[in-house]
Design an enzyme around this catalytic site. Sequence first.
Site, PDB file in Angstrom:
ATOM      1  CE  LYS A 180      -1.848   5.040  -1.371  1.00 16.09           C
ATOM      2  NZ  LYS A 180      -1.901   4.155  -0.322  1.00 16.09           N
ATOM      3  CG  ASP A 189       1.822  15.125  23.442  1.00 18.11           C
ATOM      4  OD1 ASP A 189       0.721  14.862  23.799  1.00 18.11           O
ATOM      5  OD2 ASP A 189       2.937  14.062  23.790  1.00 18.11           O
ATOM      6  CG  HIS A 247      -7.742   8.368   0.474  1.00 20.79           C
ATOM      7  ND1 HIS A 247      -6.311   8.200   0.225  1.00 20.79           N
ATOM      8  CD2 HIS A 247      -8.329   7.142   0.471  1.00 20.79           C
ATOM      9  CE1 HIS A 247      -6.011   7.169  -0.402  1.00 20.79           C
ATOM     10  NE2 HIS A 247      -7.245   6.448  -0.248  1.00 20.79           N
ATOM     11  CE  LYS A 279      -4.185   6.488   3.007  1.00 19.00           C
ATOM     12  NZ  LYS A 279      -5.675   6.226   3.156  1.00 19.00           N
ATOM     13  CG  ASP A 331      17.809  13.603  -9.396  1.00 18.09           C
ATOM     14  OD1 ASP A 331      18.027  12.808 -10.076  1.00 18.09           O
ATOM     15  OD2 ASP A 331      17.846  14.873  -9.701  1.00 18.09           O
ATOM     16  CG  HIS A 357      -1.906   0.895   1.288  1.00 15.50           C
ATOM     17  ND1 HIS A 357      -2.180   1.764   2.175  1.00 15.50           N
ATOM     18  CD2 HIS A 357      -2.929   1.156   0.196  1.00 15.50           C
ATOM     19  CE1 HIS A 357      -3.261   2.722   1.932  1.00 15.50           C
ATOM     20  NE2 HIS A 357      -3.776   2.096   0.863  1.00 15.50           N
TER      21      HIS A 357
END
Length: 517
Positions: free
Chosen positions: A172, A416, A409, A411, A177, A170
């Site tokens: 991404k 704190d 979507h 995440k 470079d 999953h």
Amino acid sequence: MSRAITAVLLICCILVLIGGCAKLPDNSERSFSYAYTEPDNTTISKNTEEHFDANPGESGFLLLKDGMDAFVARAVLANAAEHTIDAQYYLLHQDTIGGLFIDQLLKAADRGVRVRLLLDDIGLEGRDFNLEIINEHPNVEIRVFNPFGRNTGRTFQFLTGFGKQTRRSHNKSFSIDNVATILGGRNIGDEYFLADPQFAFLDLDVFIIGPVVKEVSYSFDKYWNHELSFPISLLIKQKPTAEESRRAMERFTLFIQGQEESAYVKRLNTTDLAKALKENAVNNIWATGHVVADDPEKLVTDTSDTTYHLLEQLWPYFTSIRSDLLIYSPYFVPGKEGVAFFKELRSRGVRVRILTNSLASTDVPVVHSGYANYRRALLRMGVELYELKRDLGKDIQKGAFYESKSSLHAKAFVLDKEKVFIGSLNFDPRSVVQNTEIGIVIDSAEIANQLIDPFDNHIAEVAFRLELKKDQDNFEYIVWHGLVDGKQQTFFAEPFTSLWQRFMVRLLRLIPAESQL
């Protein structure tokens, strides 16, 4: 034994046999390659040398909340690449954004940039032919992670492949470079970049420049060189002829030319980030960061073995929370362990706020059924739950929300008000146990505030607040509070859903499949 039971057992045996017939080619002769080894000699590094000197050991970060800015950032990096592009994605759609993304990779390859594209196989059915045509470019190599066998139907393999085909990569990331990267929640497709007029994900990436990028590249190399990473040329049954390749590229060129005057591409050139880039006025926030990532070995190891799990790296951050935890997670299924964790935090007086999807806004209702099982327990202990509205109706902040069906979507976790996690990890068993994920922990109160402030200032406009109440018989029930057309309303059932939707979720809650959610 009844005939019905016999028939069911026979069908199951046939499925297992068919799934067992799936075969993959020998991958032992695959080549090995690695990230660019001299990032300090790149133009980007030299142009940013002053910032590196002023912030030793730190990297520059820029949150990409707006979908159009997120695509602009990828295009800018692709154009700036001098030596390598390393891209790893769970999904790459065959739509406008998918085409524009591939176009950027091919243009870089035409300049002599080495392009490595690593895709999970979950969304690639029937696409080997076109991927191989792209792969034929001398500077492009495409690999497929944890592929399905090409000699048997995917459905059978998926149904019979628990522990193998049900576990996906999953991750991404998009790096150039070994000096700059983008990672976060976005796959490559229209709905992730505000290019779909009917549906838009509220998502989040982070642009990173500096030394922490080497950690992303290290993770990418692990996946690229792993035994589960198959060159597309090894998987394809019949390679395209020279004429087929030529015609396919002609069609692709015409498609790209047709996008040049499209409303979306024109809007790309006028985004806030595009303007800032033209004026050399991008303000990165400099801070320390640490990449956390599942090891690809996770997919070939029993789920009970947590040696290769990202959560093991994240756990010290969670256990050290002192006062406040804010969670953005589109798919939120805490499980018994998660509930116990939140209970422990609440016992220490830690404030816990969670934004996830409502039944109306989620794109995966079966996951919502898993989440629904834990709402009462969480509310009972004082966790603050918010569920995103389906139709936001207007822009709350320029570019952040779209006039279409909206679904969370992004995440991200804010700890704190000082540390931020951004990545591909959902707070559910599938992400934690089954799939592989990647993310980064950034030690920056300034970046934390960029996620806290929108929540504090706009949560009442974009989400419903859940409250646990009791009737005269002491029976607990949930109510949803939120603004509708500017007026405060209270709902006694999941807002803007049908009786049928709610019935199906209740039915799904009975299915013992939480580990797959």
